[in-house]
Design an enzyme around this catalytic site. Structure first.
Site, PDB file in Angstrom:
ATOM      1  N   GLY A  93       0.112  69.609  24.697  1.00 38.98           N
ATOM      2  CA  GLY A  93      -1.027  70.484  24.434  1.00 38.98           C
ATOM      3  C   GLY A  93      -2.277  69.713  24.087  1.00 38.98           C
ATOM      4  O   GLY A  93      -2.957  69.162  24.958  1.00 38.98           O
ATOM      5  N   GLY A 113       4.797  70.322  20.868  1.00 39.42           N
ATOM      6  CA  GLY A 113       4.198  70.135  19.558  1.00 39.42           C
ATOM      7  C   GLY A 113       3.989  68.670  19.242  1.00 39.42           C
ATOM      8  O   GLY A 113       4.952  67.924  19.031  1.00 39.42           O
ATOM      9  N   LYS A 135       8.802  81.659  24.560  1.00 40.33           N
ATOM     10  CA  LYS A 135       8.084  80.770  23.638  1.00 40.33           C
ATOM     11  C   LYS A 135       8.063  81.458  22.280  1.00 40.33           C
ATOM     12  O   LYS A 135       7.381  82.469  22.094  1.00 40.33           O
ATOM     13  CB  LYS A 135       6.671  80.500  24.160  1.00 40.33           C
ATOM     14  CG  LYS A 135       5.928  79.439  23.371  1.00 40.33           C
ATOM     15  CD  LYS A 135       4.659  79.014  24.076  1.00 40.33           C
ATOM     16  CE  LYS A 135       3.924  77.939  23.300  1.00 40.33           C
ATOM     17  NZ  LYS A 135       2.677  77.532  23.957  1.00 40.33           N
ATOM     18  N   CYS A 171       2.328  85.794  19.909  1.00 45.36           N
ATOM     19  CA  CYS A 171       1.111  86.623  19.845  1.00 45.36           C
ATOM     20  C   CYS A 171       1.407  87.900  19.061  1.00 45.36           C
ATOM     21  O   CYS A 171       2.559  88.300  18.914  1.00 45.36           O
ATOM     22  CB  CYS A 171       0.582  86.901  21.250  1.00 45.36           C
ATOM     23  SG  CYS A 171       1.649  87.971  22.216  1.00 45.36           S
TER      24      CYS A 171
HETATM   25  C1  FMN Z   1      -6.999  75.334  22.767  1.00 44.95           C
HETATM   26  C2  FMN Z   1      -5.604  75.863  22.743  1.00 44.95           C
HETATM   27  C3  FMN Z   1      -5.288  77.047  23.401  1.00 44.95           C
HETATM   28  C4  FMN Z   1      -3.979  77.549  23.403  1.00 44.95           C
HETATM   29  N1  FMN Z   1      -3.678  78.696  24.074  1.00 44.95           N
HETATM   30  C5  FMN Z   1      -2.384  79.124  24.143  1.00 44.95           C
HETATM   31  C6  FMN Z   1      -2.032  80.261  24.927  1.00 44.95           C
HETATM   32  O1  FMN Z   1      -2.871  80.884  25.588  1.00 44.95           O
HETATM   33  N2  FMN Z   1      -0.727  80.652  24.946  1.00 44.95           N
HETATM   34  C7  FMN Z   1       0.244  79.961  24.249  1.00 44.95           C
HETATM   35  O2  FMN Z   1       1.423  80.340  24.288  1.00 44.95           O
HETATM   36  N3  FMN Z   1      -0.074  78.862  23.514  1.00 44.95           N
HETATM   37  C8  FMN Z   1      -1.351  78.444  23.457  1.00 44.95           C
HETATM   38  N4  FMN Z   1      -1.672  77.321  22.736  1.00 44.95           N
HETATM   39  C9  FMN Z   1      -0.587  76.574  22.049  1.00 44.95           C
HETATM   40  C10 FMN Z   1      -0.147  75.390  22.919  1.00 44.95           C
HETATM   41  O3  FMN Z   1       0.389  75.843  24.146  1.00 44.95           O
HETATM   42  C11 FMN Z   1       0.887  74.528  22.192  1.00 44.95           C
HETATM   43  O4  FMN Z   1       2.046  75.315  21.980  1.00 44.95           O
HETATM   44  C12 FMN Z   1       0.361  74.016  20.837  1.00 44.95           C
HETATM   45  O5  FMN Z   1      -0.962  73.543  20.967  1.00 44.95           O
HETATM   46  C13 FMN Z   1       1.248  72.883  20.276  1.00 44.95           C
HETATM   47  O6  FMN Z   1       1.231  71.783  21.115  1.00 44.95           O
HETATM   48  P1  FMN Z   1       0.336  70.467  20.751  1.00 44.95           P
HETATM   49  O7  FMN Z   1       0.714  70.056  19.368  1.00 44.95           O
HETATM   50  O8  FMN Z   1       0.724  69.462  21.809  1.00 44.95           O
HETATM   51  O9  FMN Z   1      -1.093  70.890  20.839  1.00 44.95           O
HETATM   52  C14 FMN Z   1      -2.970  76.825  22.720  1.00 44.95           C
HETATM   53  C15 FMN Z   1      -3.299  75.635  22.047  1.00 44.95           C
HETATM   54  C16 FMN Z   1      -4.589  75.154  22.048  1.00 44.95           C
HETATM   55  C17 FMN Z   1      -4.892  73.853  21.351  1.00 44.95           C
END
Ligand code: FMN
Length: 310
Positions: free
Chosen positions: A271, A249, A170, A135
């Site tokens: 995710g 991921g 993270k 962030c």
């Molecule tokens: C809708 C959405 C909201 C997310 N909100 C956060 C969050 O609040 N904090 C965070 O560290 N990552 C957040 N992420 C990132 C996910 O935790 C994850 O690291 C990322 O989506 C990659 O995983 P994936 O390829 O399985 O989606 C968010 C992802 C998505 C899709």
């Protein structure tokens, strides 16, 4: 947790997880919203949505769109109720579960990370803090905290000094190599590291000529198409540090989870795939158990990092 005679439990810092599968932050709300669809007590852990010091409304629509058939753009903007309301309104439900609760925190500066950690450490029911270093460092110019190794160190150290809970860093390696980031976080006292690439993408609707993300224009790219990139990050992080790595991921099922474990991840986060199909978590846990059983593996931890070049 034992499935078909296979011990699926893994250890992350002080956390004893019954299996290595957990939802990724921001894709599972506060858990309660999914209670009718997912056996919350069957998960390895629950990572709740990104929590900030003060409540946030998040970004306007569109916040989540599918692109290129195998990837997603998201730009939620950390919509959440803030740490105080999380503790008062969301934690009482989560506390009743048998599953460890990991709270993902996002601060605007080092002090905010510290304040949230202190508040979350004073209450029952939180097992771990996941520090979102992807962030923006608002007080430091807006780049992600993990864009600068020293800043990443300072945040993790401040969180470490403020809590005895398990600390997961993270990190998003954009300007700093993932191995350096993992080492910096480990030396600052993190118990585990979760590397995630958070490059931004955009998409245009060719029929309307408009941004598919609306006024947000951009969104963080994630989803199955990005798995090879994330797998490489997990592998390199695991090579660089002795603390556990949590892979995240593009994980869509047990095959992906096995790949991450072989590469060196001790646990995995799901995710986007969980947003599309909430059965993904359970199917992944079951599939991991069956895969291990078929291979004659008695403890899933034996698999971690066991991949060979040829
Ligand atoms: C809708 C959405 C909201 C997310 N909100 C956060 C969050 O609040 N904090 C965070 O560290 N990552 C957040 N992420 C990132 C996910 O935790 C994850 O690291 C990322 O989506 C990659 O995983 P994936 O390829 O399985 O989606 C968010 C992802 C998505 C899709």
């Amino acid at each position: 947790m034992s499935l078909g005679g296979v011990d699926l439990s893994v250890t992350i810092g002080k956390l004893a997880l019954r299996n290595p599968v957990m939802p990724a932050s921001g894709t599972f709300g506060y858990g309660e919203e999914l209670a009718d669809l997912v056996d919350l007590n069957g998960l390895g852990a629950i990572v709740v949505k990104g929590t900030t010091l003060n409540p946030r409304m998040g970004n306007p629509p569109n916040r989540f769109v599918e692109v290129a058939g195998c990837a997603f753009l998201n730009y939620v903007g950390l919509q959440n109720v803030g740490v105080r309301r999380f503790i008062d309104e969301k934690l009482p439900y989560l506390r009743r579960l048998r599953t460890p609760i990991i709270v993902n925190i996002a601060g605007e500066d080092v002090e905010e990370f510290k304040l949230m950690t202190e508040a979350l450490s004073r209450v029952d029911g939180v097992s771990a803090i996941e520090v979102n270093l992807a962030c923006p460092n608002v007080s430091g110019g807006g780049l992600a905290f993990s864009a600068d190794a020293q800043v990443a160190f300072d945040v993790v150290k401040a969180v470490r000094d403020a809590t005895d809970l398990t600390v997961i860093a993270k990190v998003s390696p954009s300007l700093v190599d993932v191995r350096t980031l993992a080492q910096v976080c480990a030396s600052a006292g993190a118990d585990a590291v979760c590397p995630i690439w958070s490059g931004m993408g955009m998409a245009i609707d060719i029929n309307t000529g408009r941004s598919r993300m609306g006024a947000n224009l951009r969104g963080a790219l994630g989803g199955p198409g990005l798995k090879p990139l994330h797998l490489r990050l997990a592998y390199e992080a695991a090579q660089a540090v002795s603390i556990p790595v949590i892979g995240c991921g593009g994980i869509c099922g047990w095959e992906d989870a096995v790949e991450y474990l072989l590469a060196g991840a001790s646990a995995v986060q799901i995710g986007s795939a969980g947003l599309i199909n909430p059965q993904t978590y359970t199917e992944t846990i079951d599939g991991l158990g069956k895969w291990a059983e078929n291979r004659g593996v008695s403890r899933i931890e034996e698999v971690v990092g066991s991949f060979r070049m040829s």
